[in-house]
Design an enzyme around this catalytic site. Structure first.
Site, short mmCIF file in Angstrom:
data_model
loop_
_atom_site.label_atom_id
_atom_site.label_comp_id
_atom_site.label_asym_id
_atom_site.label_seq_id
_atom_site.Cartn_x
_atom_site.Cartn_y
_atom_site.Cartn_z
N LYS A 79 0.81 -1.06 -0.05
CA LYS A 79 0.05 0.02 -0.13
C LYS A 79 0.95 1.35 0.13
O LYS A 79 0.69 2.00 -0.75
CB LYS A 79 -1.07 0.09 1.17
CG LYS A 79 -1.66 1.29 1.43
CD LYS A 79 -2.81 1.34 0.36
CE LYS A 79 -3.14 2.94 0.77
NZ LYS A 79 -4.26 3.19 -0.31
N CYS A 89 -3.62 10.87 1.38
CA CYS A 89 -2.68 9.44 1.26
C CYS A 89 -1.70 9.83 0.64
O CYS A 89 -0.70 9.61 1.08
CB CYS A 89 -3.66 8.76 0.23
SG CYS A 89 -5.25 8.43 0.57
N1 SAJ Z 1 -2.19 14.79 -9.04
C1 SAJ Z 1 -1.35 15.75 -9.75
N2 SAJ Z 1 -1.13 15.20 -10.89
C2 SAJ Z 1 -1.74 13.95 -11.26
C3 SAJ Z 1 -2.35 13.13 -10.55
C4 SAJ Z 1 -2.69 13.65 -9.31
O1 SAJ Z 1 -1.01 16.76 -9.49
O2 SAJ Z 1 -1.25 13.61 -12.51
C5 SAJ Z 1 -2.63 15.43 -7.33
C6 SAJ Z 1 -3.98 15.42 -7.35
O3 SAJ Z 1 -4.47 16.67 -7.74
C7 SAJ Z 1 -3.90 15.44 -5.80
C8 SAJ Z 1 -2.97 14.43 -5.38
O4 SAJ Z 1 -2.19 14.35 -6.46
O5 SAJ Z 1 -3.66 16.67 -5.08
C9 SAJ Z 1 -3.41 12.97 -5.13
O6 SAJ Z 1 -4.75 12.56 -6.15
P1 SAJ Z 1 -4.70 11.17 -6.86
O7 SAJ Z 1 -6.02 11.25 -7.72
O8 SAJ Z 1 -3.45 10.82 -7.46
O9 SAJ Z 1 -4.91 10.21 -5.32
P2 SAJ Z 1 -5.83 10.14 -4.43
O10 SAJ Z 1 -4.96 10.58 -3.09
O11 SAJ Z 1 -7.15 10.51 -4.44
O12 SAJ Z 1 -5.99 8.63 -4.15
C10 SAJ Z 1 -4.78 7.68 -3.95
C11 SAJ Z 1 -4.92 6.62 -5.12
N3 SAJ Z 1 -3.76 5.84 -5.13
C12 SAJ Z 1 -2.81 5.58 -6.30
O13 SAJ Z 1 -3.43 5.82 -7.45
C13 SAJ Z 1 -1.69 4.50 -6.34
C14 SAJ Z 1 -5.93 5.63 -4.50
O14 SAJ Z 1 -5.98 4.33 -5.45
C15 SAJ Z 1 -5.54 5.01 -3.17
O15 SAJ Z 1 -6.73 4.32 -2.63
C16 SAJ Z 1 -5.69 6.44 -2.15
O16 SAJ Z 1 -4.81 7.43 -2.69
C17 SAJ Z 1 -5.50 5.92 -0.82
O17 SAJ Z 1 -6.47 6.01 -0.07
O18 SAJ Z 1 -4.66 5.72 -0.26
#
Ligand code: SAJ
Length: 439
Positions: free
Chosen positions: A216, A270
């Site tokens: 994780k 996360c």
């Molecule tokens: N972000 C960017 N650029 C990107 C992708 C995301 O700046 O290309 C930013 C988003 O705007 C946000 C942050 O990253 O601020 C996180 O967003 P996210 O969509 O990447 O992730 P979370 O936090 O919503 O969910 C993550 C997911 N983990 C992965 O994709 C490896 C999800 O599957 C997990 O279950 C979740 O964390 C968790 O609960 O741990």
């Protein structure tokens, strides 16, 4: 009620616990959802929800109405206890697992031989072992799988099964994603797998609890690192006067390159948190992981500096910040770089700052106190403002670009950029593109 299914008690009715409880209940499983917050319990028992997530409202409503889901502030006897409580970061960047142990103390009196305890909260490696020890202390009459190994047998089975669902797609991913099921013994893993196979369509893969805990953390550290790469590129490109959005679109045409998107920093509870659990456990080895965190945090400061420069350059314009949520199309403002940026701006410029967030009714109290004005998108577009895109909500992405004609624009998410090298009509006029670049 399906008597062949276990009775389940879900501890923690937040972003993971509540959707899981509702999903189980709509599969005909009797579920008690437990939350220490009485107002959350009251809301759920009246068939409503306290968080925004697609399809969650009607699913909870249906689950409560059918009698399969009941919320309480205390646990009750069950066959399966599923723990989904927060594991935040302390100010010194060390993991706080107190809620996991409080959950253990809550459920211990209700455990019976044959019971199964599953931890889903993101946790430092070794937490499930500590959970077992805690339960054993509280329930000395029962045996627990304190020692791992294929031969271990115990009254209570304990497993770690991390949630990996994406906010905004939680109910779909709860069913479709593969699950990584870490048992304290192979017997525990098999028990937990049997439970998940009631409602998961993805593969349920058995492993050890320690490995599942690390899996994780690794997933989220991997994503953080990749976002850091995109954010670092965006800052390099500003120095070199190269459009980062064009650059990424072109590089991603390589079959083995898939660069993520830059933004105003990484938020949420996360990705911005979990990599620190690895750094805390192995500080000398986790150099890249720590640096990625630092790069992503530095991006928020960089964006703030760019906005300050725009404010100085356009002293008679107000600033409208588009988006406060930590990412697109959710209402969650926790650990949001957008909120942090707006707060800092308001601290310096008070009433000159406005914020548009279509997913909330009322601005956070702190922003109100600092004089930030809540605006609709229409109001923000009307006023010759400096428009700062902080979140790529669909409502912003899809607006009619001709309405941007009079604004100064700083788009940290690239939602109004023209995809490079793609055929078709440009999304922005050449004139508008040059104004964005000049801003
Ligand atoms: N972000 C960017 N650029 C990107 C992708 C995301 O700046 O290309 C930013 C988003 O705007 C946000 C942050 O990253 O601020 C996180 O967003 P996210 O969509 O990447 O992730 P979370 O936090 O919503 O969910 C993550 C997911 N983990 C992965 O994709 C490896 C999800 O599957 C997990 O279950 C979740 O964390 C968790 O609960 O741990």
């Amino acid at each position: 009620m399906r008597r062949d299914y276990p009775k389940v008690c879900v501890i923690g009715l937040g972003y993971i616990g509540l959707p899981t409880a509702a999903l189980l209940a709509t599969h005909g499983i009797e579920v008690t959802g437990v939350d220490t917050n009485p107002s959350v319990v009251k809301t759920i028992n009246s068939g409503n929800v306290h968080i925004v997530e697609p399809d969650l409202d009607w699913k909870v409503h249906r689950a409560v109405q059918s009698g399969f889901l009941t919320a309480k502030t205390e646990p009750e006897s069950a066959d399966v206890f599923l723990i989904a409580v927060p594991t935040p970061l302390a100010a010194d960047k060390r993991p706080v697992v107190d809620h996991v142990f409080s959950a253990a103390d809550m459920i211990a009196p209700y455990l019976r031989p044959g019971g199964l305890v599953i931890l889903e909260s993101t946790s430092p490696v070794g937490t499930t072992e500590q959970l077992c020890r805690r339960l054993a202390e509280r329930q000395p009459d029962l045996s627990f799988p304190i020692t791992t190994g294929p031969a271990a047998q115990s009254d209570i089975a304990v497993a770690y099964c991390p949630e990996r669902v994406l906010p905004g797609r939680i109910l779909t991913e709860l069913v479709d994603n593969d699950r990584c099921i870490g048992g304290m013994s192979s017997a525990c893993a098999a028990r937990a797998r049997g439970f998940y196979e009631h409602f998961v369509r993805g593969s349920c893969v058995e492993t050890s609890a320690r490995k599942a805990e690390m899996v994780k953390l690794t997933e989220n550290a991997f994503r953080d690192l990749n976002i850091a790469f995109a954010n670092e590129l965006s800052m390099i490109c500003e120095e070199l006067d190269v459009d980062v959005w064009d650059l990424i679109a072109l590089a991603n045409r390589h079959p083995r390159v898939q660069i993520l998107k830059p933004g105003p920093g990484v938020g949420g509870h996360c990705i911005a948190v979990d990599p620190w659990f690895i750094v805390d456990a192995a500080p000398d080895q986790a150099r890249l992981i720590r640096t990625a965190r630092e790069v992503n945090d530095a991006k928020a400061r960089h964006v703030l500096a760019r906005i300050r420069a725009l404010i100085d350059k356009h002293p008679h314009r107000r600033v409208s910040c588009l988006g406060l949520a930590f990412k697109a199309n959710v209402d969650d403002l926790r650990e949001s770089p957008a909120v942090e940026i707006v707060e800092r701006l308001a601290d310096e410029h008070g009433g000159r700052i406005g914020a548009v967030e279509p997913f909330i009714q009322r601005l956070p109290e702190r922003l109100i106190q600092l004089g930030v004005q809540q605006q609709t998108l229409d109001e923000a577009l009307r006023g010759n403002n400096i428009l700062v895109v902080l979140v790529d909500h669909n409502a912003f992405r899809e607006l009619d670009r001709s309405r941007l004609a009079d604004a100064v624009i700083y788009d940290t998410r690239g939602i109004w950029s023209e995809p490079a090298g793609l055929l078709g009509k440009p999304l922005l006029s050449v004139e508008l593109q040059s104004r964005i670049a000049a801003a």
